[in-house]
Design an enzyme around this catalytic site. Structure first.
Site, PDB file in Angstrom:
ATOM      1  N   SER A   1      -3.649   2.864  17.826  1.00  0.00           N
ATOM      2  CA  SER A   1      -3.318   2.176  16.579  1.00  0.00           C
ATOM      3  C   SER A   1      -2.553   3.107  15.651  1.00  0.00           C
ATOM      4  CB  SER A   1      -4.599   1.693  15.873  1.00  0.00           C
ATOM      5  OG  SER A   1      -4.307   1.202  14.583  1.00  0.00           O
TER       6      SER A   1
ATOM      7  N   ARG B   1     -10.513  -0.518   7.102  1.00  0.00           N
ATOM      8  CA  ARG B   1      -9.756  -1.409   7.983  1.00  0.00           C
ATOM      9  C   ARG B   1      -9.406  -0.730   9.292  1.00  0.00           C
ATOM     10  NH1 ARG B   1      -4.694   1.086   9.209  1.00  0.00           N
ATOM     11  NH2 ARG B   1      -3.127   0.716   7.601  1.00  0.00           N
TER      12      ARG B   1
ATOM     13  N   GLY C   1      -5.307   8.744  14.869  1.00  0.00           N
ATOM     14  CA  GLY C   1      -4.881   9.760  13.914  1.00  0.00           C
ATOM     15  C   GLY C   1      -3.382   9.929  13.810  1.00  0.00           C
TER      16      GLY C   1
ATOM     17  N   LYS D   1       0.850  -1.186   0.000  1.00  0.00           N
ATOM     18  CA  LYS D   1       0.000   0.000   0.000  1.00  0.00           C
ATOM     19  C   LYS D   1       0.887   1.238   0.000  1.00  0.00           C
ATOM     20  CE  LYS D   1      -2.482   1.620   3.533  1.00  0.00           C
ATOM     21  NZ  LYS D   1      -3.568   1.814   4.527  1.00  0.00           N
TER      22      LYS D   1
ATOM     23  N   GLN E   1     -11.242   9.520   8.016  1.00  0.00           N
ATOM     24  CA  GLN E   1     -11.031   8.417   8.943  1.00  0.00           C
ATOM     25  C   GLN E   1     -12.133   8.339   9.997  1.00  0.00           C
ATOM     26  OE1 GLN E   1      -9.240   5.878   9.007  1.00  0.00           O
ATOM     27  NE2 GLN E   1      -7.314   6.214   7.966  1.00  0.00           N
TER      28      GLN E   1
END
Length: 282
Positions: free
Chosen positions: A262, A73, A187, A30, A101
């Site tokens: 994350s 995802r 973020g 990606k 997002q």
């Protein structure tokens, strides 16, 4: 670990994220470009593609627009975290940062919790307006929406807080957290970015991450206070996967304050990309 190349002249960042799964028989890369100044010209700030490769033959079988894939995802991962870490009767959510997002975040969250009150904050009013339209029209959500002048107004009243910005400074005062709150921080993705302050970390009973390897390389939320000796890696409870497979426990009491951090990892993109590709191909 992803490779990040900073394009300082253009205030941009390029991310390259390779992955391979022997089990599903594909590899992929990606490529993400993040250019915050694009919003001044009404262009997307995040643009992405993914190259999907048949691992057996080496054939590049698909080129996907990965912007939506990334939103899906990342949102799904936070949805899983919310399922295991937020209190069961969570009704209110504060969203800080109303970009693309955030749409994936709230969409997944609504799959695992029945919200009645959503509070919104964004630096620009137009993004908030667009997000409200998304909630009403695309997500079909009918609950109460409150637009805030500052995130701190909503922190004491939020059962769940979503941080979806690329801020380099904390976006809310962690001292304002109340018992039972769960935070999803998705973020910030570079070592100098920080959405959640050390006060919030100190108040948390359970800090969970997507991958320890990625977090210790890229998460400024931890790396910045660690450099100041205000936080240690031992204070991280574990990875979300350990909770999902039952090796560790999720929320155990209603009053716990929890934080899921994350920075993303490429196997998530690969699994979603393969699912999309095989659905279309078949």
């Amino acid at each position: 670990l992803r490779t990040a190349i900073e394009l300082k002249k253009f205030n941009g960042t390029m991310l390259y994220m390779p992955s391979y799964s022997e089990e599903i028989g594909y590899s992929g890369v990606k490529i993400v470009s993040i250019h915050p100044d694009n919003k001044l010209e009404n262009r997307k700030t995040l643009q992405s593609v993914m190259v999907l490769t048949d691992a057996k033959t080496g054939e590049h079988v698909a080129l996907l627009d990965a912007s939506l894939l990334t939103v899906m995802r990342t949102g799904a991962l936070s949805g899983v975290a919310t399922k295991y870490l937020a209190k069961e009767d969570a009704k209110s959510c504060l969203i800080i940062g109303c970009g693309e997002q955030a749409r994936g975040q709230i969409r997944a969250l609504l799959e695992v919790r029945e919200l009645s009150h959503i509070m919104l904050y964004n630096r620009t009013a137009e993004k908030v307006k667009q997000f409200v339209e998304y909630l009403r029209n695309d997500a079909g959500w009918k609950g109460e929406i409150q637009v805030l002048e500052h995130p701190d107004e909503g922190v004491p009243h939020a059962d769940i807080i979503i941080c979806a910005t690329n801020s380099t400074t904390p976006v809310f005062d962690g001292n304002l957290l109340t018992s039972g709150t769960h935070i999803n921080g998705i973020g910030s993705y570079l070592h100098y970015m920080q959405e959640v302050d050390v006060n919030a970390l100190k108040k948390c009973d359970r800090i969970v991450v997507d991958t320890m390897e990625g977090i210790l390389e890229e998460a400024g939320d931890f790396l910045i206070p660690m450099a100041a000796n205000d936080f240690s890696v031992e204070e991280i409870f574990g990875e979300l996967g350990e909770i999902v497979v039952g090796k560790k426990k999720g929320r155990e009491t209603k009053d716990e304050i929890s934080f899921f951090k994350s920075v993303g990892f490429s196997i998530l993109d690969l699994v979603v990309a393969v699912s999309i590709y095989e659905t279309i191909a078949n």
